[in-house]
Design a protein around this motif. Structure first.
Motif, PDB file in Angstrom:
ATOM      1  N   THR A 103       0.843  -1.199   0.000  1.00 13.17           N
ATOM      2  CA  THR A 103       0.000   0.000   0.000  1.00 13.17           C
ATOM      3  C   THR A 103       0.876   1.246   0.000  1.00 13.17           C
ATOM      4  O   THR A 103       2.067   1.189   0.329  1.00 13.17           O
ATOM      5  CB  THR A 103      -0.935   0.020   1.231  1.00 13.17           C
ATOM      6  OG1 THR A 103      -0.145   0.070   2.427  1.00 13.17           O
ATOM      7  CG2 THR A 103      -1.835  -1.210   1.243  1.00 13.17           C
ATOM      8  N   ASP A 104       0.241   2.355  -0.362  1.00 18.88           N
ATOM      9  CA  ASP A 104       0.961   3.612  -0.502  1.00 18.88           C
ATOM     10  C   ASP A 104       1.075   4.292   0.867  1.00 18.88           C
ATOM     11  O   ASP A 104       0.317   5.195   1.194  1.00 18.88           O
ATOM     12  CB  ASP A 104       0.192   4.501  -1.499  1.00 18.88           C
ATOM     13  CG  ASP A 104       0.939   5.778  -1.800  1.00 18.88           C
ATOM     14  OD1 ASP A 104       2.136   5.866  -1.459  1.00 18.88           O
ATOM     15  OD2 ASP A 104       0.314   6.704  -2.352  1.00 18.88           O
ATOM     16  N   ARG A 105       2.001   3.780   1.663  1.00 21.69           N
ATOM     17  CA  ARG A 105       2.201   4.324   3.007  1.00 21.69           C
ATOM     18  C   ARG A 105       3.702   4.375   3.302  1.00 21.69           C
ATOM     19  O   ARG A 105       4.496   3.734   2.609  1.00 21.69           O
ATOM     20  CB  ARG A 105       1.510   3.434   4.049  1.00 21.69           C
ATOM     21  CG  ARG A 105       0.010   3.440   3.906  1.00 21.69           C
ATOM     22  CD  ARG A 105      -0.669   2.725   5.055  1.00 21.69           C
ATOM     23  NE  ARG A 105      -0.569   1.272   4.962  1.00 21.69           N
ATOM     24  CZ  ARG A 105      -1.128   0.446   5.839  1.00 21.69           C
ATOM     25  NH1 ARG A 105      -1.803   0.924   6.854  1.00 21.69           N
ATOM     26  NH2 ARG A 105      -1.020  -0.873   5.692  1.00 21.69           N
ATOM     27  N   THR A 110      11.250  -0.568   0.170  1.00 23.67           N
ATOM     28  CA  THR A 110      10.356  -0.299  -0.954  1.00 23.67           C
ATOM     29  C   THR A 110       9.715  -1.597  -1.459  1.00 23.67           C
ATOM     30  O   THR A 110      10.250  -2.702  -1.272  1.00 23.67           O
ATOM     31  CB  THR A 110      11.110   0.347  -2.133  1.00 23.67           C
ATOM     32  OG1 THR A 110      12.047  -0.623  -2.645  1.00 23.67           O
ATOM     33  CG2 THR A 110      11.828   1.620  -1.736  1.00 23.67           C
ATOM     34  N   GLU A 134      -2.450   1.352  -6.391  1.00 19.33           N
ATOM     35  CA  GLU A 134      -1.387   0.580  -5.715  1.00 19.33           C
ATOM     36  C   GLU A 134      -1.124  -0.736  -6.464  1.00 19.33           C
ATOM     37  O   GLU A 134       0.021  -1.187  -6.547  1.00 19.33           O
ATOM     38  CB  GLU A 134      -1.802   0.286  -4.275  1.00 19.33           C
ATOM     39  CG  GLU A 134      -1.809   1.512  -3.376  1.00 19.33           C
ATOM     40  CD  GLU A 134      -2.535   1.292  -2.049  1.00 19.33           C
ATOM     41  OE1 GLU A 134      -2.498   2.209  -1.215  1.00 19.33           O
ATOM     42  OE2 GLU A 134      -3.152   0.224  -1.872  1.00 19.33           O
ATOM     43  N   ALA A 137       0.947   0.083  -9.529  1.00 16.44           N
ATOM     44  CA  ALA A 137       2.315   0.425  -9.105  1.00 16.44           C
ATOM     45  C   ALA A 137       3.088  -0.840  -8.715  1.00 16.44           C
ATOM     46  O   ALA A 137       4.263  -0.995  -9.063  1.00 16.44           O
ATOM     47  CB  ALA A 137       2.269   1.409  -7.935  1.00 16.44           C
TER      48      ALA A 137
END
Ligand SMILES: CC(=O)N[C@H](C=O)[C@@H](O)[C@H](O)[C@H](O)COP(=O)(O)O
Length: 235
Positions: A103-105, A110, A134, A137
Motif C-alpha cells: 500500500t501507498d504508506r 520499498t 497501488e 504500481a
C-alpha cells in the motif's frame, strides 16, 4: 509453480488459516490442523501467517503456500511482511509465495526491493493492496500478482462491510492480475469475484475463525424477531 502464471491456483480457492494472538487456535498445531482440514475440503492453496505456522504447514502439505509475517516495525503502519528481513524469514520457513503489504504508506523497505528479494529466491510475490493505483504500481515494480487484502484497512481505501468488488473491477480494467481477498463470506461472493476476473479467491475468517463465525450466527439469529435464540447480541 512458475512465476507470473499461478497455474496451480487459477480458478481455485485458497484458504487463509490465521488466528488472532491470544485466541485458542493461536498455535502451530491448530493452524496446521485448520490447513489440513481445508485441504480435505478442497482448498488448492493455503495462506499462513507466522514463521512457526508456515513451518508446520509446510511440513504437512506440498500445496502452494502463501506465507506472510504480521509484525510491528517502528515508524510504519505497514504490518504484513514489511521488511526484506521479514521476506527472507518467510522464504526460509518454506513459503512458495510471499505476501507483503504494497500500500501507498510510509514503509521501511520499498515494494520494488521486496519484489526483487522474492524473485532472487525463486519464489512468487503477492502484493497486498488497497486501491487499483497501488495494484498498478506494484506490478510495475515486479510483483507477480496483487491481492485486494488491504481494501478497507488503509486510511485512503473504501470502507465496505463486504468484499471490494469495485476494486476488483478496476484491477481487471487496468489489466492487473489479482486475487480476491477480504471479507468474502459466501460462495456467491466468491463466484462474483471470479466473474470479475479474479485468478483465485482467498477466504479466511468465514472458514477458519470459529469465534467470528459463531458471532455472525448469533447476530443473524437475533436480528430475526420471529425466532428466539439463546445468545448475546454484539454490542
Ligand atoms: C487486513 C489483514 O490483515 N488481512 C489478513 C491478511 O493476511 C488476514 O487477517 C485476513 O484474514 C485475510 O486477508 C483473509 O481475509 P478474510 O479473513 O476477511 O477472509
Amino acid at each position: 509453480m512458475t512465476p507470473t502464471q499461478f497455474t496451480e491456483l487459477t480458478n481455485t480457492l485458497v484458504v487463509s488459516c490465521q488466528a488472532e494472538p491470544g485466541l485458542p487456535l493461536d498455535a502451530p498445531i491448530h493452524i496446521e490442523a485448520l490447513a489440513r482440514s481445508a485441504v480435505i475440503g478442497g482448498a488448492s492453496g493455503l495462506r499462513i501467517q507466522g514463521i512457526a505456522n508456515i513451518r508446520a504447514v509446510r511440513a504437512a502439505t506440498d500445496l502452494p503456500l502463501i506465507g506472510l509475517l504480521k509484525v510491528d516495525r517502528p515508524g510504519t503502519d505497514v504490518y504484513i511482511t514489511p521488511t526484506v528481513a521479514d521476506v527472507e524469514a518467510v522464504i526460509e520457513a518454506g513459503a512458495d509465495i510471499v505476501a507483503f503489504d504494497a500500500t501507498d504508506r510510509v514503509r521501511p523497505d520499498t515494494v520494488a526491493t521486496l519484489c526483487e528479494t522474492v524473485r532472487q529466491a525463486g519464489r512468487l510475490s503477492m502484493a497486498d493492496i488497497s486501491t487499483a493505483a497501488e495494484g498498478v504500481a506494484a506490478m510495475r515494480v515486479g510483483a507477480d500478482i496483487v491481492s485486494t487484502t488491504m481494501s478497507g484497512y488503509t486510511p485512503h481505501s473504501r470502507k465496505l462491510p463486504g468484499p471490494d468488488f469495485e476494486l476488483m473491477h478496476e484491477l481487471a480494467v487496468a489489466g492487473v492480475p489479482f486475487a480476491a481477498e477480504g471479507r468474502i463470506w459466501t460462495g456467491e461472493e466468491a463466484r462474483r469475484a471470479f466473474e470479475l476476473g479474479a485468478r483465485f479467491v482467498v477466504v479466511g475468517s468465514a472458514i477458519t475463525r470459529p469465534d467470528m463465525i459463531t458471532r455472525r450466527f448469533i447476530d443473524e439469529a437475533l436480528r430475526n424477531p420471529s425466532r428466539t435464540f439463546q445468545g448475546q447480541a454484539a454490542e
